[in-house]
Design a protein around this motif. Sequence first.
Motif, PDB file in Angstrom:
ATOM      1  N   MET A   1      15.153   4.215 -11.546  1.00 49.54           N
ATOM      2  CA  MET A   1      15.155   5.586 -11.728  1.00 49.54           C
ATOM      3  C   MET A   1      14.558   6.044 -13.056  1.00 49.54           C
ATOM      4  SD  MET A   1      16.573   6.950  -9.013  1.00 49.54           S
ATOM      5  CE  MET A   1      15.707   5.586  -8.400  1.00 49.54           C
ATOM      6  N   GLY A   2      14.513   5.128 -13.963  1.00 49.29           N
ATOM      7  CA  GLY A   2      13.655   5.217 -15.340  1.00 49.29           C
ATOM      8  C   GLY A   2      12.386   5.131 -15.015  1.00 49.29           C
ATOM      9  N   PHE A   3      11.503   4.467 -14.057  1.00 52.55           N
ATOM     10  CA  PHE A   3      10.347   4.511 -13.685  1.00 52.55           C
ATOM     11  C   PHE A   3      10.013   5.761 -12.915  1.00 52.55           C
ATOM     12  CE2 PHE A   3       9.074   0.081 -14.478  1.00 52.55           C
ATOM     13  CZ  PHE A   3       7.815   0.199 -14.523  1.00 52.55           C
ATOM     14  N   LEU A   4      10.895   6.193 -12.131  1.00 52.08           N
ATOM     15  CA  LEU A   4      10.703   7.573 -11.152  1.00 52.08           C
ATOM     16  C   LEU A   4      10.702   8.642 -12.239  1.00 52.08           C
ATOM     17  CD1 LEU A   4      10.896   9.382  -8.687  1.00 52.08           C
ATOM     18  CD2 LEU A   4      13.375   9.434  -9.077  1.00 52.08           C
ATOM     19  N   LEU A   5      11.350   8.718 -13.356  1.00 56.29           N
ATOM     20  CA  LEU A   5      11.261   9.793 -14.384  1.00 56.29           C
ATOM     21  C   LEU A   5      10.027   9.672 -14.999  1.00 56.29           C
ATOM     22  CD1 LEU A   5      15.011   9.525 -15.690  1.00 56.29           C
ATOM     23  CD2 LEU A   5      13.684  11.412 -14.286  1.00 56.29           C
ATOM     24  N   LEU A   6       9.374   8.445 -15.286  1.00 53.28           N
ATOM     25  CA  LEU A   6       8.137   8.328 -15.978  1.00 53.28           C
ATOM     26  C   LEU A   6       7.132   9.062 -15.238  1.00 53.28           C
ATOM     27  CD1 LEU A   6       7.956   4.519 -17.085  1.00 53.28           C
ATOM     28  CD2 LEU A   6       8.389   6.577 -18.482  1.00 53.28           C
ATOM     29  N   GLY A   7       7.065   8.981 -13.885  1.00 55.05           N
ATOM     30  CA  GLY A   7       6.085   9.479 -13.092  1.00 55.05           C
ATOM     31  C   GLY A   7       6.226  11.199 -13.240  1.00 55.05           C
ATOM     32  N   ILE A   8       7.522  11.626 -13.196  1.00 50.66           N
ATOM     33  CA  ILE A   8       7.540  13.078 -13.474  1.00 50.66           C
ATOM     34  C   ILE A   8       7.212  13.586 -14.796  1.00 50.66           C
ATOM     35  CG2 ILE A   8       9.432  14.851 -13.177  1.00 50.66           C
ATOM     36  CD1 ILE A   8      10.863  13.151 -11.258  1.00 50.66           C
ATOM     37  N   LEU A   9       7.631  12.880 -15.788  1.00 52.20           N
ATOM     38  CA  LEU A   9       7.397  13.565 -17.147  1.00 52.20           C
ATOM     39  C   LEU A   9       6.031  13.463 -17.485  1.00 52.20           C
ATOM     40  CD1 LEU A   9       6.809  10.917 -19.413  1.00 52.20           C
ATOM     41  CD2 LEU A   9       9.177  10.434 -18.953  1.00 52.20           C
ATOM     42  N   SER A  10       5.177  12.879 -16.901  1.00 49.44           N
ATOM     43  CA  SER A  10       3.702  12.830 -16.985  1.00 49.44           C
ATOM     44  C   SER A  10       3.004  14.438 -16.975  1.00 49.44           C
ATOM     45  CB  SER A  10       2.928  11.969 -16.135  1.00 49.44           C
ATOM     46  OG  SER A  10       3.104  12.400 -14.660  1.00 49.44           O
ATOM     47  N   GLY A  11       3.747  14.994 -16.106  1.00 50.14           N
ATOM     48  CA  GLY A  11       3.460  16.492 -16.042  1.00 50.14           C
ATOM     49  C   GLY A  11       2.237  16.998 -15.378  1.00 50.14           C
ATOM     50  N   SER A  12       1.689  15.964 -14.404  1.00 46.69           N
ATOM     51  CA  SER A  12       0.510  16.064 -13.712  1.00 46.69           C
ATOM     52  C   SER A  12       0.739  15.963 -12.059  1.00 46.69           C
ATOM     53  CB  SER A  12      -0.450  15.237 -13.969  1.00 46.69           C
ATOM     54  OG  SER A  12      -0.306  13.801 -13.693  1.00 46.69           O
ATOM     55  N   ASP A  13      -0.216  16.605 -11.509  1.00 47.89           N
ATOM     56  CA  ASP A  13      -0.011  16.264  -9.864  1.00 47.89           C
ATOM     57  C   ASP A  13      -0.308  14.954  -9.576  1.00 47.89           C
ATOM     58  OD1 ASP A  13       0.134  18.939  -9.667  1.00 47.89           O
ATOM     59  OD2 ASP A  13      -1.783  19.278  -8.556  1.00 47.89           O
ATOM     60  N   GLU A  14      -0.755  14.116 -10.201  1.00 49.60           N
ATOM     61  CA  GLU A  14      -1.072  12.667 -10.052  1.00 49.60           C
ATOM     62  C   GLU A  14       0.232  11.943 -10.354  1.00 49.60           C
ATOM     63  OE1 GLU A  14      -3.369  14.417 -11.872  1.00 49.60           O
ATOM     64  OE2 GLU A  14      -4.909  14.570 -10.518  1.00 49.60           O
ATOM     65  N   GLY A  15       0.950  12.474 -11.530  1.00 49.02           N
ATOM     66  CA  GLY A  15       2.145  11.894 -11.800  1.00 49.02           C
ATOM     67  C   GLY A  15       3.281  12.184 -10.907  1.00 49.02           C
ATOM     68  N   PHE A  16       3.143  13.434 -10.272  1.00 54.46           N
ATOM     69  CA  PHE A  16       4.472  13.569  -9.359  1.00 54.46           C
ATOM     70  C   PHE A  16       4.228  12.827  -7.930  1.00 54.46           C
ATOM     71  CE2 PHE A  16       4.072  18.043 -11.480  1.00 54.46           C
ATOM     72  CZ  PHE A  16       4.772  17.766 -12.619  1.00 54.46           C
ATOM     73  N   ALA A  17       2.731  12.547  -7.611  1.00 53.61           N
ATOM     74  CA  ALA A  17       2.512  11.947  -6.291  1.00 53.61           C
ATOM     75  C   ALA A  17       2.843  10.548  -6.545  1.00 53.61           C
ATOM     76  CB  ALA A  17       1.030  12.081  -6.042  1.00 53.61           C
ATOM     77  N   SER A  18       2.706   9.861  -7.851  1.00 58.38           N
ATOM     78  CA  SER A  18       3.077   8.520  -7.873  1.00 58.38           C
ATOM     79  C   SER A  18       4.531   8.401  -8.194  1.00 58.38           C
ATOM     80  CB  SER A  18       2.457   8.209  -9.394  1.00 58.38           C
ATOM     81  OG  SER A  18       2.935   8.756 -10.428  1.00 58.38           O
ATOM     82  N   ALA A  19       5.355   9.215  -8.645  1.00 61.98           N
ATOM     83  CA  ALA A  19       6.745   9.367  -8.650  1.00 61.98           C
ATOM     84  C   ALA A  19       7.248   9.452  -7.113  1.00 61.98           C
ATOM     85  CB  ALA A  19       7.165  10.495  -9.506  1.00 61.98           C
ATOM     86  N   MET A  20       6.538  10.535  -6.141  1.00 59.57           N
ATOM     87  CA  MET A  20       7.034  10.403  -4.755  1.00 59.57           C
ATOM     88  C   MET A  20       6.683   9.168  -4.046  1.00 59.57           C
ATOM     89  SD  MET A  20       5.788  13.354  -2.153  1.00 59.57           S
ATOM     90  CE  MET A  20       6.427  13.821  -0.858  1.00 59.57           C
ATOM     91  N   PHE A  21       5.634   8.540  -4.407  1.00 60.55           N
ATOM     92  CA  PHE A  21       5.259   7.297  -3.803  1.00 60.55           C
ATOM     93  C   PHE A  21       6.428   6.338  -4.138  1.00 60.55           C
ATOM     94  CE2 PHE A  21       3.199   3.080  -3.766  1.00 60.55           C
ATOM     95  CZ  PHE A  21       2.450   3.082  -2.613  1.00 60.55           C
ATOM     96  N   TYR A  22       6.810   6.182  -5.432  1.00 60.89           N
ATOM     97  CA  TYR A  22       7.708   5.293  -5.920  1.00 60.89           C
ATOM     98  C   TYR A  22       8.984   5.314  -5.445  1.00 60.89           C
ATOM     99  CZ  TYR A  22       9.646   2.070  -9.399  1.00 60.89           C
ATOM    100  OH  TYR A  22      10.205   0.976  -9.870  1.00 60.89           O
ATOM    101  N   VAL A  23       9.489   6.659  -5.186  1.00 56.16           N
ATOM    102  CA  VAL A  23      10.730   6.897  -4.591  1.00 56.16           C
ATOM    103  C   VAL A  23      10.983   6.499  -3.083  1.00 56.16           C
ATOM    104  CG1 VAL A  23      10.757   9.409  -3.946  1.00 56.16           C
ATOM    105  CG2 VAL A  23      12.956   8.352  -4.649  1.00 56.16           C
ATOM    106  N   VAL A  24       9.751   6.550  -2.376  1.00 54.33           N
ATOM    107  CA  VAL A  24       9.627   6.093  -1.066  1.00 54.33           C
ATOM    108  C   VAL A  24       9.847   4.692  -0.864  1.00 54.33           C
ATOM    109  CG1 VAL A  24       8.264   6.053   0.967  1.00 54.33           C
ATOM    110  CG2 VAL A  24       8.385   8.072  -0.454  1.00 54.33           C
TER     111      VAL A  24
END
Length: 483
Positions: A309-332
Amino acid sequence: MSFLTFIAPAYAEVFLLCMACAILVIDLFISDARRNISYTLTLLTLVGCFALTWMGSSEAQYAFNDMFVADPMAALLKLGIYITVAVTLIYAQSYVRARDMFRGEFFVLSLFATLGMMVMVSANHLLTLYLGLELLSLSLYALIAFQRDSAIATEAAMKYFVLGALASGMLLYGMSMLYGATGSLGLTNIADVILNGSADKVVLVFALVFIISGIGFKLGAVPFHMWVPDVYQGAPTAVALFISTAPKLAAFAFIMRILVTGLGADWLVAQWQWMLIIMAVLSLALGNITAIAQTNLKRMLAYSTISHMGFLLLGILSGSDEGFASAMFYVVVYALMNLGAFGMILLLSRAGFEADTLDDFRGLSQRNPWYAGVMLLVMFSMAGIPPLVGFYAKLSVLWAVVDAGYVWLAVVAVLFSLVGAFYYLRVVRLMYFEPPVDQSPVAIAPAAMRWILSLNGIAMLLLGVLPGRLMALCDYSIALSLQ
């Protein structure tokens, strides 16, 4: 506008609700020997929801006075939820039979929890978000305590209930402050008021603190992680598998809806980014370090979840569409890996025996080389070793963090990932380089479970070699949903 047109974006939710009620009634009139009917109907319900969501529009559609949205991000996450819940039920079939849990209530509670996740994923209103969250939470409380004769399960349910109620109260308080500051409960309206500069900034920051505290609890991120190890260890393994997979997909949607859609103003993003940075670093540190000391595999996976979940938060806190997409990929990918890990525990468990300690996996390669190979793929993927999909998931998140200018944060994440690799590789060492404690062959599981568990392991390798398609889907859904 006709009623059917009015509810069109929510066809899958309406269908699942009707089927859950129907299964509850049908189950009253069938004997224990014919309980497979309820099980089969539950799986068919998930298949029906999958078809309805798959055939939905690729454009964002709103319903119920804009309280509900069906957009590409919601569609992709819902498809992931259906698959995850269906695989969970297939893995759990023999386990719940052996423990007298193979009853209609178990399947209906699973469907209501799924409905809560679906509502969370499509929420465009604070009330809808909270409704979905509570429907999910109440169903999970009952599922954890489903083994009424188990004192450990009952204790875990009570802990989860008390702490969950506290977190829900904090979340609700934050939402009420958000309403007081903006005069609206709709997420898009809240965003408009904040952008206009007419909202009280001090009240908004206080609301943000309470909301992120509630989100942190639902994710199991530090310092709101207290419930995770006890619930994972105390709950029946089938329920622990359910808790550790599909709800994380819904939690990601919850974060996206409330933080990005509702509280996405630049000055607010700067506030919640630092809050998420603190939670992410603490989660990576505590999760990976504490997992080393665990001898119970379910408890080890609980601390592993905290670090993920720490890694998931890292993707979200990047604040960019690429970061959100990487966080979504990570949680899947995380859901896929956890399905494999808990699936192996369920496979090795039998009536009166829980294969939930590290010693239960000693010498597994000698008892069954194929299942040991599947568990090896799971552990290597969780550790982030190439070419498995866990490596690509972590790499995509780290890349987004570096692009956002947080190089030091990426370095911290890599260091703690190296620490985490120790306890994953320890499981591999026990399976391949230690003599088995139990010399008996692995019990024969249902054919569906054996095949899907094998595909589960193979998928981690194939998605690691060819991750482009899934990553492109995440990019596409995020880009269209946030435009």
